[in-house]
Scaffold this motif. Structure first.
Motif, PDB file in Angstrom:
ATOM      1  N   GLY A  91      -2.693  -6.876   1.998  1.00  0.00           N
ATOM      2  CA  GLY A  91      -2.727  -6.964   3.323  1.00  0.00           C
ATOM      3  C   GLY A  91      -1.704  -6.104   4.293  1.00  0.00           C
ATOM      4  N   ALA A  92      -0.625  -5.824   3.410  1.00  0.00           N
ATOM      5  CA  ALA A  92       0.321  -5.106   4.075  1.00  0.00           C
ATOM      6  C   ALA A  92      -0.094  -3.530   4.516  1.00  0.00           C
ATOM      7  CB  ALA A  92       1.651  -4.943   2.939  1.00  0.00           C
ATOM      8  N   GLU A  93      -0.679  -3.248   3.671  1.00  0.00           N
ATOM      9  CA  GLU A  93      -1.540  -1.661   3.811  1.00  0.00           C
ATOM     10  C   GLU A  93      -2.128  -1.645   4.801  1.00  0.00           C
ATOM     11  OE1 GLU A  93      -0.185   0.276   1.861  1.00  0.00           O
ATOM     12  OE2 GLU A  93       0.417  -0.799   0.063  1.00  0.00           O
ATOM     13  N   ILE A  94      -3.168  -2.914   4.996  1.00  0.00           N
ATOM     14  CA  ILE A  94      -3.928  -2.979   6.232  1.00  0.00           C
ATOM     15  C   ILE A  94      -2.900  -3.065   7.456  1.00  0.00           C
ATOM     16  CG2 ILE A  94      -5.520  -4.285   7.731  1.00  0.00           C
ATOM     17  CD1 ILE A  94      -6.692  -3.101   5.314  1.00  0.00           C
ATOM     18  N   GLY A  95      -1.895  -3.688   7.496  1.00  0.00           N
ATOM     19  CA  GLY A  95      -1.049  -3.852   8.729  1.00  0.00           C
ATOM     20  C   GLY A  95      -0.479  -2.532   9.032  1.00  0.00           C
TER      21      GLY A  95
END
Length: 554
Positions: A91-95
């Protein structure tokens, strides 16, 4: 304009972008770091919420690497499961990719607004939260400005005769371009900065969309290498999540590169312009990795554990971390200046232990077991032992002739040591009792109440660090800031108590059940803050900045 001057302007614009990114990141960490960490920990038990929490935290911190390191430390401490940690990093990579997309819009009007508002907020008040918000706004303004500067600095490159030759070569050598982008990202220590640079250059027609896609895959490889390299000396448990990210994102980028080189797909569907295509490709890649990571999270985590175990060093025969060294050199007692320096070193070690206790106690409110409680109590025993040793050592020092300054410093160290011991006692004898009560009764705070406790604790922890700095540096400005923060914390305590009583009046069930724990915790934290703030008084008194126990008007 000569090529060297163009490159100098471009390097300066890139440097400003890196500085602005770090400015925003540090501002968010200082203002909201503790609250964000607690929120992340609280939501990572659910896979979907883990992804969303990682996305939100990466947007706030503007760094997927920071989230990876944070989640890795949680997994290493057993606070979250490894599989949930992998999903949070996905999810952090998406953010992180969404931040890039947001910054590609025309935000030029925000530059003066952010700079003006941020500067006013930073300079017009001494409140830490306002100053950090000002820092964040200035960072955002500078970040947008740097993108404009990159575009302007790269404009003369359109007429360069050498640049097309270089770019044509990289267009035919995808592997070299892929590795070069990974190296650039590693040097930047930020995938956001790397993608923004490439998108800006593509928007100026300097990078083709096809080459941009290869570079984006290299950026993701370089970004996935940062966290494993930064944690290479950490314990194996902490390294598992970063290595898992490398497996998913790094190997995923390599697989995508091979597929791209084989099929050479058209990229027009990614957007109308080259810049849009590059940014959207970055988002699409991370979405694909997320979707692949959902069913593979457990498998990747187990593979990461095996990889880390292969490279782990065998435990030494005798654990050196159980040996407690002491700076209290008995041979220096007859030289007061040296003895006081030794005592200062030892008091600083007590400060470090108290800081650890203060950080861990709030974590136990959310996740406690008998082992963690015993470990915290053991830290208090360490504080007590060192406190007794320091008092005895300084008592021996006072038998020798001392200057007035040395005598005052001796009293200051004794007073600081007593206060540190009292802080440890409050944590173990009061707050640890609240923790046991909360878990024995199965109680839960309301979201608002927990956020207030985390914010209040974060302020006390920040003030503790100021107090420890004052003890060493004896800087009057830092001491003055510490006492001012004490007054502000008193106001915050009133606001927090008022909010809590408002929830009680509304009949919120969780507030009623946890009322005594909530209020007692706030009281204990306020008492700790008062003890630590009083460590600034000797410095202020020495410079005549106190009237009684209050600050003189400046």
């Amino acid at each position: 304009m000569s090529g060297s001057v163009v490159l100098l302007h471009l390097a300066g614009a890139v440097a400003l972008m890196l500085f602005a990114t770090r400015l925003v990141k540090t501002g968010v960490e200082r203002a909201y770091g503790d609250v964000l960490r607690h929120r992340l920990r609280a939501t990572m038990r659910n896979p979907i919420m883990a992804v969303l929490a990682g996305t939100g935290l990466a947007i706030a911190l503007q760094s997927s690497t920071a989230v990876t390191l944070l989640v890795g430390s949680f997994a290493g401490s057993g606070i979250v499961s490894g599989a949930a940690g992998q999903l949070a990093v996905r999810g952090a990579e998406i953010g992180s990719a969404l931040v890039v997309k947001l910054l590609t819009f025309d935000l030029t009007l925000l530059v003066p607004l952010c700079l003006i508002a941020g500067t006013v907020m930073f300079m017009a008040t001494e409140r830490r939260d306002w100053r950090q918000t000002g820092r964040i706004l200035v960072g955002i303004g500078l970040l947008i400005l740097s993108l404009e500067m990159i575009g302007q600095a790269s404009e003369p490159l359109r007429n360069s005769q050498l640049l097309p030759v270089i770019l044509n070569y990289f267009s035919t050598d995808s592997i070299t371009a892929y590795l070069l982008a990974a190296v650039i990202t590693w040097l930047f220590q930020s995938s956001i900065a790397a993608v923004l640079l490439m998108a800006t250059l593509a928007g100026r027609g300097l990078i083709s969309p096809e080459l941009g896609l290869v570079l984006i895959l290299g950026v993701n490889l370089g970004s996935s290498l940062i966290a494993p390299m930064l944690t290479r000396s950490a314990s194996p448990e902490v390294r598992v999540v970063p290595v898992g990210n490398l497996l998913m994102r790094g190997l995923g980028s390599l697989v995508m590169l091979i597929l791209f080189m084989i099929f050479r797909p058209h990229v027009a569907f990614l957007g109308p312009t080259a810049a849009d295509q590059i940014v959207n490709a970055h988002i699409l890649f991370n979405v694909v990795i997320l979707l692949a990571g959902l069913p593979l999270a457990g498998l990747v985590y187990r593979a990461s554990e095996r990889i880390v175990a292969l490279g782990a060093k065998p435990a030494p025969a005798a654990a050196l971390d159980v040996v407690e060294l002491s700076a209290l050199n008995e041979s220096a007692i007859d030289v007061p200046s040296q003895a006081l320096a030794n005592a200062t070193r030892e008091v600083v070690r007590v400060c470090e232990t108290v800081e650890i206790m203060l950080k861990r106690i709030i974590e136990l409110y959310e996740d406690a077991d008998s082992d963690k409680i015993k470990a915290l109590a053991a830290l208090d025993d360490r504080v007590d032992r060192r406190h007794a040793a320091i008092k005895l050592y300084l008592a021996k020092v006072t038998r020798n002739p001392m200057t007035e300054d040395e005598a005052l410093r001796c009293q200051e160290l004794i007073g600081a040591c007593v206060k540190l011991e009292q802080v440890g006692d409050i944590i173990v004898r009061n707050m640890l009792v609240h923790v046991k009560k909360k878990f024995d009764r199965g109680l839960e705070f309301t979201d608002e109440g927990w956020s207030e406790l985390c914010a209040f604790h974060g302020s006390v922890l920040a003030n503790a660090r100021l107090a420890f700095n004052v003890l060493v540096s004896r800087d009057p400005e830092t001491a003055r800031q510490l006492v001012l923060e004490k007054d502000r914390l008193r106001d915050r305590e009133k606001e927090t108590s008022a909010s809590h009583f408002m929830r009680l009046r509304e009949g919120t069930a969780k507030s009623v059940e946890t009322s005594s724990i909530h209020l007692d915790t706030i009281r204990d934290l306020k008492q700790i803050n008062s003890l630590l703030a009083s460590m600034a008084y000797p410095v202020l008194e020495e410079r005549g900045l106190l009237t009684g126990s209050r600050l003189k008007a400046s």
